[in-house]
Design a protein around this motif. Structure first.
Motif, PDB file in Angstrom:
ATOM      1  N   SER A 246       3.788  21.130   0.106  1.00 36.32           N
ATOM      2  CA  SER A 246       4.249  20.036   0.944  1.00 36.32           C
ATOM      3  C   SER A 246       3.359  18.820   0.722  1.00 36.32           C
ATOM      4  O   SER A 246       2.508  18.812  -0.174  1.00 36.32           O
ATOM      5  N   GLY A 247       3.546  17.822   1.541  1.00 34.26           N
ATOM      6  CA  GLY A 247       2.757  16.603   1.476  1.00 34.26           C
ATOM      7  C   GLY A 247       3.136  15.681   2.626  1.00 34.26           C
ATOM      8  O   GLY A 247       4.112  15.927   3.355  1.00 34.26           O
ATOM      9  N   TYR A 248       2.358  14.621   2.774  1.00 34.76           N
ATOM     10  CA  TYR A 248       2.605  13.681   3.867  1.00 34.76           C
ATOM     11  C   TYR A 248       2.369  12.266   3.376  1.00 34.76           C
ATOM     12  O   TYR A 248       1.329  11.960   2.773  1.00 34.76           O
ATOM     13  N   ASP A 249       3.367  11.416   3.591  1.00 34.70           N
ATOM     14  CA  ASP A 249       3.276   9.994   3.261  1.00 34.70           C
ATOM     15  C   ASP A 249       2.615   9.288   4.435  1.00 34.70           C
ATOM     16  O   ASP A 249       3.218   9.133   5.509  1.00 34.70           O
ATOM     17  N   LEU A 250       1.354   8.859   4.258  1.00 37.84           N
ATOM     18  CA  LEU A 250       0.597   8.273   5.355  1.00 37.84           C
ATOM     19  C   LEU A 250       1.096   6.893   5.738  1.00 37.84           C
ATOM     20  O   LEU A 250       0.847   6.429   6.851  1.00 37.84           O
ATOM     21  N   VAL A 251       1.786   6.215   4.829  1.00 40.27           N
ATOM     22  CA  VAL A 251       2.293   4.878   5.131  1.00 40.27           C
ATOM     23  C   VAL A 251       3.624   4.966   5.867  1.00 40.27           C
ATOM     24  O   VAL A 251       3.831   4.351   6.911  1.00 40.27           O
ATOM     25  N   ALA A 252       4.538   5.764   5.341  1.00 42.94           N
ATOM     26  CA  ALA A 252       5.845   5.901   5.984  1.00 42.94           C
ATOM     27  C   ALA A 252       5.806   6.839   7.177  1.00 42.94           C
ATOM     28  O   ALA A 252       6.729   6.839   7.998  1.00 42.94           O
ATOM     29  N   GLY A 253       4.747   7.660   7.278  1.00 44.74           N
ATOM     30  CA  GLY A 253       4.673   8.618   8.367  1.00 44.74           C
ATOM     31  C   GLY A 253       5.702   9.715   8.258  1.00 44.74           C
ATOM     32  O   GLY A 253       6.229  10.182   9.277  1.00 44.74           O
TER      33      GLY A 253
ATOM     34  N   VAL B 172       0.841  -1.191   0.000  1.00 44.87           N
ATOM     35  CA  VAL B 172       0.000   0.000   0.000  1.00 44.87           C
ATOM     36  C   VAL B 172       0.880   1.246   0.000  1.00 44.87           C
ATOM     37  O   VAL B 172       1.878   1.315   0.729  1.00 44.87           O
ATOM     38  N   SER B 173       0.511   2.200  -0.812  1.00 47.48           N
ATOM     39  CA  SER B 173       1.103   3.540  -0.756  1.00 47.48           C
ATOM     40  C   SER B 173      -0.033   4.543  -0.657  1.00 47.48           C
ATOM     41  O   SER B 173      -1.055   4.415  -1.345  1.00 47.48           O
ATOM     42  N   GLN B 174       0.139   5.527   0.205  1.00 51.12           N
ATOM     43  CA  GLN B 174      -0.930   6.479   0.480  1.00 51.12           C
ATOM     44  C   GLN B 174      -0.302   7.810   0.878  1.00 51.12           C
ATOM     45  O   GLN B 174       0.546   7.872   1.768  1.00 51.12           O
ATOM     46  N   SER B 175      -0.689   8.875   0.191  1.00 49.84           N
ATOM     47  CA  SER B 175      -0.077  10.171   0.467  1.00 49.84           C
ATOM     48  C   SER B 175      -1.059  11.291   0.179  1.00 49.84           C
ATOM     49  O   SER B 175      -2.034  11.116  -0.567  1.00 49.84           O
ATOM     50  N   VAL B 176      -0.770  12.431   0.773  1.00 48.13           N
ATOM     51  CA  VAL B 176      -1.540  13.652   0.553  1.00 48.13           C
ATOM     52  C   VAL B 176      -0.553  14.752   0.166  1.00 48.13           C
ATOM     53  O   VAL B 176       0.434  14.978   0.871  1.00 48.13           O
ATOM     54  N   LEU B 177      -0.804  15.419  -0.949  1.00 41.99           N
ATOM     55  CA  LEU B 177       0.013  16.534  -1.414  1.00 41.99           C
ATOM     56  C   LEU B 177      -0.838  17.792  -1.430  1.00 41.99           C
ATOM     57  O   LEU B 177      -2.014  17.737  -1.814  1.00 41.99           O
TER      58      LEU B 177
END
Length: 815
Positions: free
Chosen positions: A748-755, A726-731
């Motif tokens: 900016s953005g945030y990788d929800l899987v890697a935190g 799974v890969s999940q992110s918000v940009l």
């Protein structure tokens, strides 16, 4: 309005002098002088002088102009002197038409981007103006925000402004910035000059100066900018940027850079030296230059580590791990259905340092032609089915090299030449179309011919102990041919749901079913023999090294099925009046919903392919939704391979999920987005992470916010279980105008899987009228740094700036 003209004989003037005045004209015959009052005007050849009061003396051919105080004791109608498009304003002007000399008090004029004021000036016949006690600035306000107070200066039209001792002031406050003399450019075109560098400090590279150099115009069509970087610990870089433009012909730029990066101390074993190169070339040909030929270039090639420098590379270049190039030439034959093109292509991956180069790629294309229609000399009122038979053809030649960066050097050219793969590809298609009342049928026959000049050859060698195969590449011509045929049937079904409400009137449902059949016989070219270990039977394809691959092995007969749907509503337009011609508007509810699959009847098992589902819509015209999902109707064994057993027989589910991709995004902005707020509407530049490498912004945007969410799932099945990747992110990115001339921006953005946060940039732009202020910060990541710059907007004083870039982290503070 009063007016007149005079031709003075026996003097130096060859043409007549015309004059006029709004209020009155008075002649003094004894003194041979004419007095003009109210909006007075005197004109001689290309010289024009206007003022509220003008005196002209016939004897010495001299004119004097003044303003007139009004009831509030404010002087109005001050003199304005114009010659050859150059304008001078003043409190009083005295000018001789005979000697072409003038004496001017309280001069106010504009020289290109510079505004000049002086207490007293003398104008010479050459147009040169010598002044005493003056002000130089690029601010257009009557009371400039800043200026250089000079004791004396010389203005040379379309050349330069020479100033004596000068001190810089902000309003009336002097700054500790004084110069013994100054040379200010005064040309409509660019002029040579020194480019001042920006300074800073790096913990790894030491103190540095960036982007210092020299600018050199090369005529009206090109210029050259030479800049360099130098670091106190030995690293350095050089850069040459050339821009060129020939109107109605072509334009472009070439950017060549070299850098040497030293890491560590030469006396220690961990010392390393990196030499990097990079070439960027952009070339565009004007569409008006030729009707038959097109040429363009986009080149981005260099060493893989070129943009790892933290201080003089943009965020985009730093994050890019692939670069590509394409130099293209195309020749068209007007009125003919064919064309010829030649390309030089390149692509590289900076992570594994691989290069793919195609030199050249030639292509001849024949667009679809209709032979029956071309052979018929007369037009017919009704076309037959054979009139729609069309033929298309293309021929390609590619010479391709796949290698790595460490193999690209001149001494290795013979080996690289041996690694080249080339071939010729011919493709042709015979198509037609039939249309009935409900269906559209499109049959097609396709043919592909590959021509290769080298093949693989495996030779079996047996000795007393073992048997093995030797693989060689031999120069041998081969032309494997393959063909296929198929047909596609499509239709459209419309459904209408009507409503009697005042707002919603109808919903239209459109269904587009399609069915296609394709057949490809077995045309494989594989050779079987004892090529395996110890003479075991195996096979190989002699054309597997071909640049276009080899013909597919095994026969195939597929039936392709597809179903596409869309929904659209018809609603009342709230902005339309009752008696409007079109009071309703269409609103899409579901842009696209499609499902596709296929069935291969020539397979002995596992005939169905995976089912692909895709959907796309925009909720409330704001939220964009995209969905792609793949489902497999067959079960798998312990190794994850498809077996001839339905998933429904295993766990009752119709299919098993293999992958899903979801993308959501919206772009919000205020109602006054892009609307003027009473400013001048000029565009300005704010940097991404470096003000020198920015993108255009609009200061009239109160605020904007763009958010994109992505979710990707890939599911693998092993040993009776499943594993999800799974890969999940918000940009997100946006900006807000805090005050009228302040703009804050963030990306900016945030990788929800890697935190973890993705690369982040914050910036502030402040429009200071004739100055501008940029502050940019990268708060996290390996490029963590900040930079600021305050500079004059006008290009002639572009080096009047304060600029610094520094890293963040450890003991590095913001001050």
């Amino acid at each position: 309005m009063w007016g007149g003209a005079v031709q003075v004989t026996g003097q130096d003037l060859q043409n007549e002098i015309t004059y006029s005045a709004r209020d009155s004209i008075r002649y003094d015959l004894a003194q041979r002088t004419v007095y003009l009052f109210g909006a007075a005007r005197v004109k001689y050849e290309d010289i024009e002088l206007t003022a509220d009061h003008i005196e002209y003396h016939f004897d010495n051919e001299e004119v004097r102009a003044f303003g007139v105080p009004d009831s509030a004791n404010e002087v109005s109608g001050k003199p304005v002197f114009t010659q050859g498009g150059h304008t001078i304003g003043a409190d009083s002007i005295r000018y001789s038409f005979r000697t072409q000399k003038g004496l001017i008090h309280e001069v106010r004029t504009q020289e290109q981007q510079t505004y000049v004021q002086a207490r007293i000036s003398k104008r010479k016949p050459t147009g040169e103006v010598d002044s005493k006690g003056g002000v130089l600035t690029t601010c257009d306000r009557p009371r400039p925000h800043y200026h250089f107070q000079v004791s004396r200066m010389i203005v040379l039209p379309d050349d330069k402004i020479i100033a004596g001792p000068a001190v810089m002031k902000v309003r009336k406050v002097p700054l500790p910035l004084a110069i013994p003399f100054g040379l200010f450019p005064n040309r409509s075109r660019g002029t040579t000059g020194v480019l001042l560098p920006a300074y800073g400090e790096s913990e790894q590279l030491g103190f540095y100066l960036l982007n210092g150099g020299y600018y050199l115009p090369m005529g009206e069509r090109a210029d050259l900018q030479l800049t360099g970087d130098i670091y106190s610990k030995g690293s350095w870089a050089l850069r040459a940027l050339t821009r060129y433009k020939v109107r109605y012909r072509y334009s472009g730029q070439v950017d060549l850079s070299h850098s040497t990066l030293l890491n560590g101390d030469p006396e220690f074993p961990d010392f390393s030296r990196q030499r990097n190169y990079f070439l960027k070339w952009q070339h565009q040909m004007d569409a008006k230059a030729s009707l038959t030929d097109r040429f363009s270039a986009s080149v981005n090639v260099g060493t893989s580590q070129n943009f790892t420098n933290n201080f003089n590379s943009s965020t985009f270049d730093y994050l890019s791990n692939t670069f590509s190039s394409n130099i293209a030439y195309t020749h068209l034959w007007p009125g003919r259905p064919y064309s010829l093109s030649a390309n030089l292509r390149h692509s590289q991956n900076t992570l594994n340092r691989t290069f793919d180069i195609t030199i050249p790629a030639l292509a001849f294309n024949l667009s679809r032609i209709y032979p029956v229609q071309m052979l018929r000399n007369t037009k017919v009122s009704r076309s037959r089915w054979y009139d729609q038979i069309g033929i298309s053809y293309s021929a390609n030649f590619d010479n391709r090299l796949s290698t790595t960066e460490d193999q690209l050097y001149l001494d290795n050219m013979p080996e690289l030449t041996r690694q080249l793969r080339n071939g010729i590809l011919h493709t042709a298609a015979l198509t037609t179309s039939f249309k009935t009342k409900y269906f559209s049928i499109n049959p097609e026959v396709r043919a592909t011919d590959r021509m290769y000049f080298r093949q693989l050859r495996k030779t079996v060698i047996s000795d007393a102990d073992t048997t093995y195969a030797v693989t060689d590449t031999v120069p041998q011509f081969g032309a494997p041919f393959e063909w296929s045929m198929g047909a596609t049937l499509t239709s459209k079904v419309y459904g209408m749901f009507r409503f009697h409400g005042r707002g919603l009137r109808a919903i239209r449902h459109v269904i587009t079913p399609s069915a296609g059949v394709n057949f490809r016989p077995d045309q494989g070219t594989a050779i079987e023999g004892p090529f395996g270990n110890a003479g075991a039977t195996s096979s190989y394809n002699p054309f597997s090294i071909g640049v276009y691959g080899a013909p597919s092995s095994g026969a195939s007969g597929t039936v392709n099925l597809g179903l596409v749907q869309s929904l659209e509503a018809k609603v009342r337009d709230r902005k339309a009046t009752e008696d409007a011609a079109a009071p309703f508007k269409k609103v899409p509810l579901l842009d696209f919903l499609g499902i596709t699959s296929s069935y291969d009847w020539m397979k002995d098992s596992v005939n169905w392919s995976s089912v692909n589902i895709a959907a796309r819509t925009a909720l409330l015209k704001k939220l964009n939704v995209n969905l792609v999902s793949v489902w497999d109707p067959y079960a798998v064994d312990s190794l994850g391979r498809r077996i001839d057993k339905a998933q429904k027989d295993v766990n009752g589910a119709l299919a098993r999920l293999t992958s899903t991709n979801v993308a959501l995004g919206f772009d919000l902005k205020s109602k006054r987005y892009g609307q003027a707020q009473g400013g001048d509407g000029d565009d300005h530049v704010v940097g991404d992470a470096d003000p020198n490498k920015g993108a255009r912004i609009d200061l009239q945007v109160p605020w904007r916010l763009s958010v994109n969410y992505s979710y990707a799932l890939s599911r693998s099945y092993l040993e009776g279980g499943s594993q999800d990747n799974v890969s999940q992110s918000v940009l997100f990115n946006g900006d807000i105008t805090v005050f009228k001339y302040w703009k804050l921006g963030a990306s900016s953005g945030y990788d929800l899987v890697a935190g973890e946060w993705t690369p982040t940039t914050l910036n502030l732009y402040w429009d200071l009228h004739c100055w501008e202020f940029n502050f940019n910060i990268i708060p996290i990541g390996v490029r963590k740094s900040f930079s600021f710059r305050i500079n004059v907007k006008a290009s002639i004083l572009r080096d009047l700036k304060l600029e610094q870039t520094r890293p963040l982290g450890n003991n590095n503070l913001l001050y």
